[in-house]
Write a protein that holds these residues in place. Structure first.
Motif, mmCIF file in Angstrom:
data_model
loop_
_atom_site.group_PDB
_atom_site.id
_atom_site.type_symbol
_atom_site.label_atom_id
_atom_site.label_comp_id
_atom_site.label_asym_id
_atom_site.label_seq_id
_atom_site.Cartn_x
_atom_site.Cartn_y
_atom_site.Cartn_z
ATOM 1 N N ARG A 162 3.735 10.544 9.348
ATOM 2 C CA ARG A 162 2.678 10.062 8.469
ATOM 3 C C ARG A 162 3.148 8.774 7.784
ATOM 4 O O ARG A 162 4.299 8.674 7.361
ATOM 5 C CB ARG A 162 2.367 11.132 7.423
ATOM 6 N N ILE A 163 2.258 7.811 7.664
ATOM 7 C CA ILE A 163 2.606 6.550 7.006
ATOM 8 C C ILE A 163 2.558 6.753 5.496
ATOM 9 O O ILE A 163 1.498 7.043 4.923
ATOM 10 C CB ILE A 163 1.651 5.417 7.434
ATOM 11 N N SER A 183 7.567 11.545 7.351
ATOM 12 C CA SER A 183 6.801 10.314 7.136
ATOM 13 C C SER A 183 7.642 9.090 7.458
ATOM 14 O O SER A 183 8.845 9.186 7.754
ATOM 15 C CB SER A 183 6.284 10.251 5.691
ATOM 16 N N ILE A 184 7.017 7.926 7.349
ATOM 17 C CA ILE A 184 7.643 6.658 7.725
ATOM 18 C C ILE A 184 7.051 5.554 6.869
ATOM 19 O O ILE A 184 5.894 5.643 6.424
ATOM 20 C CB ILE A 184 7.411 6.361 9.233
ATOM 21 N N ARG A 230 -1.456 0.874 10.374
ATOM 22 C CA ARG A 230 -0.773 0.667 9.092
ATOM 23 C C ARG A 230 -1.581 1.214 7.912
ATOM 24 O O ARG A 230 -1.422 0.749 6.776
ATOM 25 C CB ARG A 230 -0.468 -0.817 8.882
ATOM 26 N N ALA A 231 -2.428 2.189 8.175
ATOM 27 C CA ALA A 231 -3.199 2.803 7.089
ATOM 28 C C ALA A 231 -2.384 3.934 6.467
ATOM 29 O O ALA A 231 -1.882 4.825 7.169
ATOM 30 C CB ALA A 231 -4.520 3.344 7.628
ATOM 31 N N VAL A 232 -2.239 3.888 5.162
ATOM 32 C CA VAL A 232 -1.480 4.925 4.460
ATOM 33 C C VAL A 232 -2.151 6.279 4.682
ATOM 34 O O VAL A 232 -3.364 6.420 4.540
ATOM 35 C CB VAL A 232 -1.385 4.607 2.957
ATOM 36 N N GLY A 233 -1.349 7.261 5.053
ATOM 37 C CA GLY A 233 -1.869 8.585 5.322
ATOM 38 C C GLY A 233 -2.150 8.842 6.788
ATOM 39 O O GLY A 233 -2.268 10.003 7.209
ATOM 40 N N ALA A 267 0.855 -1.192 0.000
ATOM 41 C CA ALA A 267 0.000 0.000 0.000
ATOM 42 C C ALA A 267 0.886 1.236 0.000
ATOM 43 O O ALA A 267 1.964 1.242 0.584
ATOM 44 C CB ALA A 267 -0.935 0.006 1.215
ATOM 45 N N GLY A 268 0.425 2.307 -0.643
ATOM 46 C CA GLY A 268 1.195 3.541 -0.682
ATOM 47 C C GLY A 268 2.300 3.511 -1.721
ATOM 48 O O GLY A 268 2.348 2.632 -2.591
#
Length: 717
Positions: A525-526, A496-497, A506-509, A486-487
């Protein structure tokens, strides 16, 4: 009852000598492992080395303390930082005002040295430092020595090895002793029948066997403790020679492991004989008149129920792990201990398979017919021979196969995830700034540093994740082929990371609060999420979020037509090692590490020694009561080679049954491991060490046949 038990021991000591030796060896090994474990709890008291001449040492904070929930209260959890905070320039100036400051052999980062020595009064140093750093005096000064951390890491490795070996020892000793006692009771049916005829009650028979077990266990414990006290220093030297322990590792004089080992002997003996004693208590007076040794019942109800319960338990554990924590199946502690449940279930249910398999067995002539008939009639003897073979083959196949499978999967995963042609490594790569300022023609360079991040999950646990700090995310995406689910990896920046699917958030954003390797709390931010894989797919941050982490690796991707030799020549320099990707993978992802290999040798060696003892003891006991049967064969016209053929055939059938069950256990465990790898999106590279498994089964067959054909077993043939 004690008098009767002692009298029985005097007359039947030859039948119990194998049990005594197995128990003594088990207690000795437990004592040895216990003494080794006790010696891993503390590192040796070393004199301070780095700042030995300084009165006081000021060291940057090297631990992270995070509050977590513990029920209705709050507790503090401490974790060691990946990069201790430096003694900054402002604090250095304040310390220099107190007295001479020593920067001996310091490890420095962009923020300053990690520790300094100060020649000033302790009270003054504490006043100036406050909560900005740690003040160490006396023996605590050695905490600033690099050797202190290496000692702690080495002790953890030895602790894990000895703990696993000790657990295997306890399991195998109970397994073998229980099997041996059960077969001993089966051979004494006529004796128990005579005692019942003479008026003995079932309770008295049970107490007789339990008393015998207690006496044998106590004597074996005494011998085992002496053996363990003698063997522990030799084990320590073996670990040192095998590079599984540091050179300074020695056995410390601690008493509690010997106490634990001593009381383990009687406990194991009583646990092993308990079920057999209950069966002996059900022996009726009519058993005294029996001449035939045909096992009438296939399995007692309790054994059948326990066997199927353990089989269901093994299936539940594996299914639960695959659903909730597939990565746990890849850990050495799990794949070493979890097969024990399935091994025990298979051993308990083994008699169910004897008669169906004998019907499938097609051997020519009268010898083949007798092998089939005797095997089907002697379920307990067949199961007693098969059980130790089962445990040896299953451990050799499951444990060694799992270790090889995981190692190969890690290597294959690393190969899949890189596009690099060359890898430059070194603890502190020198001249890196020059390489950045002056691009290497025909090459794309992605520099990274080893670091860590900490995250509090569910408010109750602080999890440390290995991470890499990279200079440029776009270059990383071009040089690496990471398993992004994802992402976009190229979106990674200083705010970010990149995490993996194992993280709670583990949700993108989404924004996640973490503590960096130097202890700084930040909210990031993921940007992307990676598959879990074999555990090497860690976290990625930018170099700005790990400023004190020294670059230790540069992945190099060559442009089409680039001159590899010319690029290598430019990259080579002081402190740099330049290797092809294949060479780097071979060096960093070996099939098994020396420590793991030595640990597996210890575990499998224990199992094989116990198997040899159990087989020899069981078959010698069986041979001692088969004189009438073998004489009857000779009177019926059988030749001596035919009698030996019958004995050997029965023995090989039992060994083969154990080997088949062991391989079945291996197949189930490795299939579960393969499913875990597939679930984690990792390469599925299931491997069976056939030479080791075949060697173990062959050794069992040789020992079993030799014991079965011993002169005592066939002298009346």
């Amino acid at each position: 009852m004690l008098t009767v038990a002692l009298a029985a021991l005097r007359t039947r000591w030859t039948a119990l000598i194998g049990t005594f030796v197995a128990l003594a060896l088990g207690v000795g090994l437990i004592a040895t492992m216990g003494l080794g474990l006790a010696s891993t709890f503390d590192a040796p008291d070393r004199e301070p080395q780095r700042f030995a001449a300084s009165r006081v040492v000021v060291m940057g904070t090297d631990t992270l303390t995070v509050p977590v929930r513990r029920g209705a209260s709050t507790a503090q959890v401490t974790r060691r930082l990946a990069h201790p905070q430096p003694v900054d320039n402002e604090l250095l100036d304040d310390l220099r005002a107190l007295g001479p400051v020593t920067l001996a052999g310091q490890a420095t980062g962009s923020g300053g040295p990690d520790a300094v020595g100060v020649d000033a009064p302790v009270s003054e140093v504490r006043r100036v430092v406050g909560d900005r750093a740690q003040v160490l005096t006396g023996d605590d000064r050695r905490r600033a020595d690099p050797a202190t951390e290496r000692d702690a890491e080495a002790l953890l490795t030895v602790n894990a090895l000895l703990g696993t070996a000790g657990g295997i020892t306890a399991f195998v000793s109970v397994f073998v002793v229980a099997s041996t006692f059960a077969f001993t009771v089966a051979l004494r049916r006529r004796e128990f029948g005579l005692l019942r005829t003479a008026g003995a009650t079932p309770g008295q028979l049970r107490r007789l066997l339990l008393t015998e077990a207690a006496v044998v266990g106590t004597l074996a414990s005494a011998a085992g403790c002496a053996l363990g006290h003698w063997g522990a220093p030799h084990l320590a030297q073996l670990l040192v020679d095998g590079e599984a322990a540091p050179s300074w590792f020695t056995i410390r004089p601690v008493a509690w492991p010997l106490h634990v080992a001593f009381w383990t002997g009687p406990a194991v003996a009583l646990a092993g004989v308990w079920a057999a004693s209950r069966r002996a208590g059900r022996t009726g007076p009519a058993e005294a008149l029996r001449e035939a040794d045909v096992d009438m019942g296939v399995l007692p109800p309790v054994r059948r129920l326990l066997g199927f319960a353990l089989l269901a338990g093994a299936a539940f554990l594996m299914t639960k792990s695959l659903v909730t924590d597939a990565s746990g199946l890849l850990k050495r502690k799990t794949y070493t201990t979890q097969p024990m449940v399935l091994i025990t279930a298979a051993a308990l249910l083994a008699p169910l398979l004897v008669r169906p398999l004998t019907r499938l067995l097609r051997l020519p002539g009268a010898t083949g017919m007798l092998v089939r008939a005797n095997t089907a009639a002697s379920l307990r003897r067949t199961a007693a021979v098969a059980a130790p073979v089962l445990i040896t083959v299953a451990l050799a196949g499951s444990v060694l196969g799992a270790a090889t499978t995981v190692s190969q999967a890690k290597a294959a995963e690393a190969r899949e995830h890189t596009r690099a042609d060359l890898v430059v490594t070194g603890e502190h790569l020198k001249g890196l700034e020059d390489l950045k300022a002056r691009p290497v023609p025909g090459a794309m360079l992605s520099a990274s540093a080893s670091t860590a991040v900490f995250v509090r999950e569910e408010g109750t646990a602080v999890i440390r994740s290995q991470a890499r700090a990279v200079d440029d995310a776009r270059t990383l995406a071009a040089v690496e082929r990471l398993p992004v689910v994802a992402g976009d990896l190229r979106d990674l920046d200083d705010r970010s990371i990149v995490v993996n699917e194992e993280w709670e958030q583990r949700a993108v954003g989404a924004t996640v609060r973490v503590w960096l390797g130097d202890g700084r709390p930040v909210s990031l931010r993921i940007a992307a999420v990676l598959a879990i894989g074999t555990g090497n797919n860690g976290v990625y941050v930018t170099a700005a979020n790990a400023p004190t982490a020294p670059v230790d690796r540069i992945d190099v991707r060559l442009a089409p037509g680039a001159d590899r030799a010319a690029v290598t020549a430019v990259l080579q320099g002081t402190g740099r090692t330049v290797r092809s990707t294949d060479q780097w993978l071979a060096a960093t992802h070996p099939r098994t590490s020396p420590q793991t290999r030595l640990g597996l040798i210890v575990v499998l060696g224990i199992a094989l020694v116990y198997t040899a003892l159990a087989l020899a003891n069981t078959l010698l006991m069986a041979g001692s009561v088969r004189s009438a049967e073998l004489n009857a064969l000779r009177l019926a016209g059988a030749t001596r080679p035919q009698v030996l053929g019958v004995v050997a055939g029965e023995t090989l059938f039992a060994v083969g049954l154990g080997a088949v069950l062991g391989m079945a256990v291996t197949a189930v465990n490795l299939a579960g491991l393969g499913a875990a790898l597939a679930t984690l999106s990792a390469p599925v590279t299931v491997a069976v060490q056939w030479p080791v498994v075949g060697g173990a089964a062959g050794a069992c067959a040789v020992v079993a046949v030799a014991a079965a054909m011993a002169p005592k077993a066939v002298r009346h043939g």
